[in-house]
Design a protein around this motif. Sequence first.
Motif, PDB file in Angstrom:
ATOM      1  N   ILE A   1       0.802  -1.224   0.000  1.00 39.56           N
ATOM      2  CA  ILE A   1       0.000   0.000   0.000  1.00 39.56           C
ATOM      3  C   ILE A   1       0.835   1.274   0.000  1.00 39.56           C
ATOM      4  O   ILE A   1       0.293   2.345  -0.213  1.00 39.56           O
ATOM      5  CB  ILE A   1      -1.053   0.034   1.138  1.00 39.56           C
ATOM      6  N   ARG A   2       2.136   1.148   0.188  1.00 41.21           N
ATOM      7  CA  ARG A   2       2.955   2.347  -0.007  1.00 41.21           C
ATOM      8  C   ARG A   2       2.869   2.794  -1.480  1.00 41.21           C
ATOM      9  O   ARG A   2       2.678   3.978  -1.752  1.00 41.21           O
ATOM     10  CB  ARG A   2       4.404   2.071   0.437  1.00 41.21           C
TER      11      ARG A   2
ATOM     12  N   LEU B   1       0.364   2.285  -3.288  1.00 40.98           N
ATOM     13  CA  LEU B   1      -1.007   2.791  -3.422  1.00 40.98           C
ATOM     14  C   LEU B   1      -1.057   4.257  -2.999  1.00 40.98           C
ATOM     15  O   LEU B   1      -1.707   5.082  -3.645  1.00 40.98           O
ATOM     16  CB  LEU B   1      -1.960   1.945  -2.566  1.00 40.98           C
ATOM     17  N   HIS B   2      -0.352   4.571  -1.912  1.00 37.51           N
ATOM     18  CA  HIS B   2      -0.296   5.963  -1.451  1.00 37.51           C
ATOM     19  C   HIS B   2       0.328   6.867  -2.507  1.00 37.51           C
ATOM     20  O   HIS B   2      -0.244   7.889  -2.877  1.00 37.51           O
ATOM     21  CB  HIS B   2       0.495   6.042  -0.141  1.00 37.51           C
ATOM     22  N   THR B   3       1.495   6.472  -3.017  1.00 38.66           N
ATOM     23  CA  THR B   3       2.177   7.349  -3.982  1.00 38.66           C
ATOM     24  C   THR B   3       1.351   7.495  -5.263  1.00 38.66           C
ATOM     25  O   THR B   3       1.192   8.591  -5.786  1.00 38.66           O
ATOM     26  CB  THR B   3       3.586   6.823  -4.325  1.00 38.66           C
ATOM     27  N   ASN B   4       0.786   6.395  -5.736  1.00 31.54           N
ATOM     28  CA  ASN B   4      -0.025   6.480  -6.948  1.00 31.54           C
ATOM     29  C   ASN B   4      -1.273   7.316  -6.719  1.00 31.54           C
ATOM     30  O   ASN B   4      -1.691   8.071  -7.604  1.00 31.54           O
ATOM     31  CB  ASN B   4      -0.422   5.079  -7.435  1.00 31.54           C
TER      32      ASN B   4
ATOM     33  N   SER C   1      -8.703   0.867 -10.895  1.00 35.59           N
ATOM     34  CA  SER C   1      -7.885  -0.324 -11.197  1.00 35.59           C
ATOM     35  C   SER C   1      -6.656  -0.370 -10.298  1.00 35.59           C
ATOM     36  O   SER C   1      -6.261  -1.443  -9.831  1.00 35.59           O
ATOM     37  CB  SER C   1      -7.403  -0.313 -12.647  1.00 35.59           C
ATOM     38  N   ALA C   2      -6.073   0.798 -10.063  1.00 32.10           N
ATOM     39  CA  ALA C   2      -4.898   0.839  -9.189  1.00 32.10           C
ATOM     40  C   ALA C   2      -5.272   0.468  -7.767  1.00 32.10           C
ATOM     41  O   ALA C   2      -4.564  -0.284  -7.097  1.00 32.10           O
ATOM     42  CB  ALA C   2      -4.266   2.240  -9.222  1.00 32.10           C
ATOM     43  N   VAL C   3      -6.415   0.968  -7.325  1.00 31.98           N
ATOM     44  CA  VAL C   3      -6.857   0.694  -5.957  1.00 31.98           C
ATOM     45  C   VAL C   3      -7.109  -0.803  -5.769  1.00 31.98           C
ATOM     46  O   VAL C   3      -6.909  -1.358  -4.694  1.00 31.98           O
ATOM     47  CB  VAL C   3      -8.135   1.521  -5.626  1.00 31.98           C
ATOM     48  N   VAL C   4      -7.533  -1.471  -6.839  1.00 33.14           N
ATOM     49  CA  VAL C   4      -7.785  -2.911  -6.744  1.00 33.14           C
ATOM     50  C   VAL C   4      -6.493  -3.709  -6.894  1.00 33.14           C
ATOM     51  O   VAL C   4      -6.205  -4.606  -6.105  1.00 33.14           O
ATOM     52  CB  VAL C   4      -8.813  -3.350  -7.819  1.00 33.14           C
TER      53      VAL C   4
END
Lengths: 723, 59
Positions: free
Chosen positions: A55-56, A58-61, A107-110
């Motif tokens: 999820i790091r 995920l944070h940056t994206n 899509s990124a979150v998934v």
Amino acid sequence: MAMETFSYDNKIVRNFAFATAIYGVVGMAVGLLVALQIFEPAANLGSQYTTFGRIRPLHTNAVIFAFVGNGIFMGVYYSLQRLCKARMFSDVLSKLHFWGWQLIIVSAVVTLPLGLTTSKEYAELEWPIDILITVVWVIFGINMIGTIMKRREKHMYVAIWFYLATFLTVAMLHVVNSLGLPVSLFKSYSVFAGVQDALVQWWYGHNAVAFFLTTPYLGLMYYFLPKAANRPVFSYRLSIIHFWALIFIYIWAGPHHLLYNALPDWAQSLGTVFSIMLIAPSWGGMLNGLLTLRGAWDRVRQDPILKFMVVAVTAYGMATFEGPLLSVKSINALTHFTDWTIAHVHVGGLGWNGFLTFGILYWLIPRIYQTQLYSVKLANAHFWIGTLGILGYAIPMYWAGLTQGLMWKQFTDEGFLQYPIFLETVLQIVPMYMFRAIGGGIYLIGAIVGVYNLVLTARQGTLLAEEQASAPALVADTEPDTAKNVYGHRWIESRPVQFLVATLIAVTIGGVIEFVPAFLIKSNVPTIESVQPYTALELSGRDIYIREGCNTCHSQQVRPFRSETERYGEYSKPGEFVYDHPFLWGSKRIGPDLARIGDKYPDAWHYNHMIDPRSMSPGSLMPPYPWLADQSIDLSIIGKKLSVMKTLGVPYSDEEVSSAADNTMAQAREISEGLAASGINVESDREIVALIAYLQRLGTDLKAQRVSDNKQYKPKPYVRRGY
Amino acid sequence: MYRQILESIQGIEIYPVMSFVIFMIVFVLISYKAFRMKSSSVEELSYLPLEDNHGNIKK
């Protein structure tokens, strides 16, 4: 001249504004969660899907592409229509762009929590999403250029130049860096390996900062700051020099992310020199922004919008001064891999991007909703909470970075490392990690206050979806001597196509000169004889390492310093990475470097360490990975993986490809039998076995070479290739 | 080690020099063009974002 009437599309601006606000809060909240996990591993909620390594990214994206991305589009769609005195080229394309971008974000979150990642920083999304990004980006480009083509204002204002450069360069960066060969729907390998991959990645990574977080926001600054201050930009001439110098120089500076890494000296020097030169255009732009407020500073005291913008531009100035300093090799030697980098990016992210976004939102929402800001007091409160948050975030991280960097390099009088245990240097800065989380939390609270204020503003007004406007039609230049009359830079300002070509040339030169020699090297890299491709099991383990995002905390790059060779072992050589698709050098050491971890500990140590890191190194902040002992290695795909690697130039034999699954299990059984002898019973088909195989391989090829140089080379007890 | 590899690439030493020369030419050219702009046109262009009136804003 006949006046034409038309309307501006405010609905699309509103949509992007809402998305910006929502993803801002979401992205920062995920950031807070990862910040908590660094000092409290239990904050991973006990799930692989919410563990740091996954999820790091995920944070940056989320903050880069969802928050700032939507912020860019919000600002571009608002300002471009007005600067061109034209409605957006196509409402359909506007909608496709908006929903396509949101689809990418979802899509990124998934996929990122599922561990579907390429491991390349800020380009983690797998190939189907990469293709979607390309399509949506092209839609954005067509819509933007189409609008420019049908504009009613002859000259393109400086903001538009920055938008065009953004579109063009991001397209180029994204396509080149994402080049990969798919193994399956959600797995691909980079076509580049080792040094080349690193160079391409940081050419991309650096310029993602340049052309996604900086140039579009400079465009926004050049439009919205004069708007908010109600006065023209300080110097239009300076903005011309700012633009061309910035886009020309920025593209070269990528190698400063790889100083002291296994990268050619001249490329490192080039990165340093161009980074230092970057101060000039960056500060030119910052001063141009700040001086726009000359004679209006009294308004800054009352107007929260100007306050946000002033701090944003100041933060831009600080970050762009600090960046070049961090590119000086001797400073980089201390700060690289530490939290200093994290502080640096957050001054830029929270200050420049965050505050400019909020400034624009506060300016824009009341206007398209035909009302006034719900509460100026709340906006002022947000400003002070946010500023406190930035300081509360950055100061502890500077402290932590400097402390840890110095501790890594500290020798005793006797010449031994003063802090030989890496963990000691981490535990020293845990309080700073706690303060950082508090600082980030404060900033998040400010953002929530801001979103609340904006929502209430929107609710008290009504959206002016179609804003009527009128302007005379643009008369085409029919007389041949018109072009002569408008000489110099004004000429290109009214010619979008020529402008695009000039921009393309400016951003390509840097890339080409940087890459050509680097790729010439490919045939010249001295292949270290003992460096062999990974076995099928090790490759599976490497993919698990990528999936879990181990590279977000562990580098695989020993720099040529005594403090590092003492701590980790021999420094890294370019020839070691020739089969690494993708490279996994990492950019931050929250944990120790792993380039030489192979053979350092027994398999059983790794097993216990993965299941419960604190059982092996008390006080460790690494999250546990118990699921690796439950999940099985995917044998169905391993043959395909080897075959793709073979296509990319890794010398696997046909026999190795066809019997990849059998070879995997043969080596895995050997490891699980070894573990059983240490009293650990684990099925041989478990992922943890593959990961142990990979970790035990790291750095061992080079040791084999050294033995061979001394003419004592004996093959390892187990055969590495061709089971 | 790398220095040796790079020395084996023909003409490698020209790259850093080339980079600098290209940059200087571009920079000088752009600065020259920028300063040669007429003051009146500079003024006109810098007012572009402020041209549209927001009649609908209740201020």
